[in-house]
Design a protein around this motif. Structure first.
Motif, PDB file in Angstrom:
ATOM      1  N   ALA A   1       0.787  -1.324   0.011  1.00  0.00           N
ATOM      2  CA  ALA A   1       0.095   0.072   0.085  1.00  0.00           C
ATOM      3  C   ALA A   1       0.675   1.191   0.118  1.00  0.00           C
ATOM      4  CB  ALA A   1      -1.099  -0.012   1.153  1.00  0.00           C
ATOM      5  N   LEU A   2       2.071   1.142   0.682  1.00  0.00           N
ATOM      6  CA  LEU A   2       3.044   2.199   0.737  1.00  0.00           C
ATOM      7  C   LEU A   2       3.438   2.633  -0.601  1.00  0.00           C
ATOM      8  CD1 LEU A   2       4.538   1.843   4.027  1.00  0.00           C
ATOM      9  CD2 LEU A   2       2.698   3.442   3.873  1.00  0.00           C
ATOM     10  N   MET A   3       3.608   1.649  -1.360  1.00  0.00           N
ATOM     11  CA  MET A   3       4.159   1.954  -2.707  1.00  0.00           C
ATOM     12  C   MET A   3       3.662   2.842  -3.604  1.00  0.00           C
ATOM     13  SD  MET A   3       7.310   0.102  -3.023  1.00  0.00           S
ATOM     14  CE  MET A   3       7.521  -0.024  -4.678  1.00  0.00           C
ATOM     15  N   SER A   4       2.028   2.993  -3.346  1.00  0.00           N
ATOM     16  CA  SER A   4       1.461   4.290  -3.791  1.00  0.00           C
ATOM     17  C   SER A   4       1.690   5.637  -3.525  1.00  0.00           C
ATOM     18  CB  SER A   4      -0.090   3.760  -4.237  1.00  0.00           C
ATOM     19  OG  SER A   4      -0.711   3.817  -2.856  1.00  0.00           O
ATOM     20  N   SER A   5       2.565   5.561  -2.421  1.00  0.00           N
ATOM     21  CA  SER A   5       2.662   7.065  -1.776  1.00  0.00           C
ATOM     22  C   SER A   5       1.479   7.527  -1.225  1.00  0.00           C
ATOM     23  CB  SER A   5       3.524   8.050  -2.859  1.00  0.00           C
ATOM     24  OG  SER A   5       4.683   7.314  -3.237  1.00  0.00           O
ATOM     25  N   PRO A   6       0.573   6.981  -0.333  1.00  0.00           N
ATOM     26  CA  PRO A   6      -0.618   7.428  -0.021  1.00  0.00           C
ATOM     27  C   PRO A   6      -0.526   8.518   0.825  1.00  0.00           C
ATOM     28  CG  PRO A   6      -0.013   5.451   1.083  1.00  0.00           C
ATOM     29  CD  PRO A   6       0.969   5.647   0.163  1.00  0.00           C
ATOM     30  N   ARG A   7      -1.353   9.645   0.844  1.00  0.00           N
ATOM     31  CA  ARG A   7      -1.346  10.566   2.019  1.00  0.00           C
ATOM     32  C   ARG A   7      -2.427  10.306   3.140  1.00  0.00           C
ATOM     33  NH1 ARG A   7      -3.484  14.915  -0.784  1.00  0.00           N
ATOM     34  NH2 ARG A   7      -3.870  13.433  -2.529  1.00  0.00           N
ATOM     35  N   VAL A   8      -3.492   9.142   2.462  1.00  0.00           N
ATOM     36  CA  VAL A   8      -4.376   8.715   3.389  1.00  0.00           C
ATOM     37  C   VAL A   8      -4.102   6.941   3.503  1.00  0.00           C
ATOM     38  CG1 VAL A   8      -6.650   8.482   4.252  1.00  0.00           C
ATOM     39  CG2 VAL A   8      -5.776  10.693   3.149  1.00  0.00           C
ATOM     40  N   LEU A   9      -3.812   6.646   4.601  1.00  0.00           N
ATOM     41  CA  LEU A   9      -3.943   4.984   4.492  1.00  0.00           C
ATOM     42  C   LEU A   9      -4.925   4.536   5.549  1.00  0.00           C
ATOM     43  CD1 LEU A   9      -1.986   2.688   3.806  1.00  0.00           C
ATOM     44  CD2 LEU A   9      -0.635   3.123   5.841  1.00  0.00           C
ATOM     45  N   MET A  10      -5.486   3.377   4.943  1.00  0.00           N
ATOM     46  CA  MET A  10      -6.558   2.818   5.836  1.00  0.00           C
ATOM     47  C   MET A  10      -6.307   1.421   5.880  1.00  0.00           C
ATOM     48  SD  MET A  10      -9.989   4.169   4.305  1.00  0.00           S
ATOM     49  CE  MET A  10      -9.928   3.339   2.734  1.00  0.00           C
ATOM     50  N   LEU A  11      -6.176   1.090   7.208  1.00  0.00           N
ATOM     51  CA  LEU A  11      -5.680  -0.343   7.547  1.00  0.00           C
ATOM     52  C   LEU A  11      -6.805  -1.060   8.307  1.00  0.00           C
ATOM     53  CD1 LEU A  11      -2.479   0.979   9.365  1.00  0.00           C
ATOM     54  CD2 LEU A  11      -2.530  -0.360   7.233  1.00  0.00           C
ATOM     55  N   ASP A  12      -7.134  -2.378   7.765  1.00  0.00           N
ATOM     56  CA  ASP A  12      -8.244  -3.187   8.406  1.00  0.00           C
ATOM     57  C   ASP A  12      -7.601  -4.316   8.918  1.00  0.00           C
ATOM     58  OD1 ASP A  12     -10.682  -3.992   9.127  1.00  0.00           O
ATOM     59  OD2 ASP A  12     -11.614  -4.151   6.879  1.00  0.00           O
ATOM     60  N   GLU A  13      -7.549  -4.120  10.398  1.00  0.00           N
ATOM     61  CA  GLU A  13      -7.259  -5.015  11.201  1.00  0.00           C
ATOM     62  C   GLU A  13      -5.921  -5.521  10.907  1.00  0.00           C
ATOM     63  OE1 GLU A  13      -9.916  -7.294  13.455  1.00  0.00           O
ATOM     64  OE2 GLU A  13     -11.603  -6.050  12.887  1.00  0.00           O
TER      65      GLU A  13
END
Ligand code: ATP
Length: 233
Positions: free
Chosen positions: A147-159
């Protein structure tokens, strides 16, 4: 940064989300806490565009994204690590990471991959190994790394801590905290509510598809009724 207002939706005729609102600002870690079946996963899937809302609004940096396809939301800076570490088992660690940057035209993929390896040294050691052979904790690290590879500014993590040994839960939550300090906005869904609220700035409690409490993480941790109902005490 991320703003959800009046979100309603579900599966066909079954309404799960009932007018939910929440926001996550830059460099904020917001925990979403609630019992099984409350609608946490459904909400994350709706925010990332895997599932439509029937009404409500989702904004990313003020831009409405509710009707935008999921891949364009990724381009706009929103990433989602789904429940159950869905890595591509037959592919190597490096190839899994590369897939996380498939929309990247900047030529910065190797630099981003190295940054993931800095955050998760255990993945660097296994870079050529098939993802399916990694331990549960390493697969979770890989799912976050991808997920970090898309350089997010908002990250959502499910459990992210589901099924992991306590020391690995600490490692993963430490890294999540570090990402927030670097400026990322994070929405964290956790069954391990105490651990999540300890590192969070604010929290929301969700019950049968409605937000029933919104407060600072500190206040939620100190709430007797909440501790009894959701925090396993
Ligand atoms: P958990 O921690 O158990 O994942 P959750 O808060 O994430 O819980 P959801 O997975 O969003 O909850 O589920 C909310 C409700 O939606 C539950 O009643 C669940 O049975 C229902 N649900 C989930 N997926 C579907 C589906 N594909 N079709 C119909 N109902 C579904």
């Amino acid at each position: 940064m991320l703003e959800v207002s009046g979100a309603s939706g579900g599966y066909g005729p079954i309404q799960i989300l009932h007018g939910l609102s929440l926001r996550v600002d830059k460099a904020e870690l917001v925990a979403l806490v609630g019992s099984n079946g409350a609608g946490k996963t459904t909400l994350l899937r709706s925010i990332s565009g895997l599932q439509p809302l029937t009404s409500g609004d989702i904004r990313l940096d003020g831009e409405p994204i509710r009707h935008m396809p999921a891949h364009l939301r990724v381009v706009r800076g929103l990433a989602h690590v789904p429940e159950g570490r869905q890595v591509f088992g037959p592919l190597s660690v490096e190839d899994n990471l590369r897939l996380g940057a498939y929309l990247d035209r900047s030529g910065a993929v190797a630099r981003k991959r190295d940054r993931v390896f800095d955050l998760f040294p255990a993945l660097a050691e296994k870079r050529h190994a098939a993802a399916g052979g990694l331990s549960g904790g390493q697969q979770q690290m890989l799912a976050i790394g991808r997920a970090l590879m898309s350089s997010p500014r908002v990250l959502m993590l499910d459990e992210p801590s589901m099924g992991l040994a306590p020391n690995l839960v600490d490692t993963i939550l430490d890294i999540v905290g570090q990402l927030t300090r670097d400026g990322m906005a994070i929405l964290l869904v956790e069954q391990n509510a105490v651990a999540a609220l300890r590192i969070a700035t604010r929290g929301y409690v969700i019950e049968t598809g409605r937000i029933t409490q919104a407060d600072t993480a500190k206040a939620l941790l100190g709430d007797e009724r909440l501790r009894a109902a959701y925090l396993g005490e």
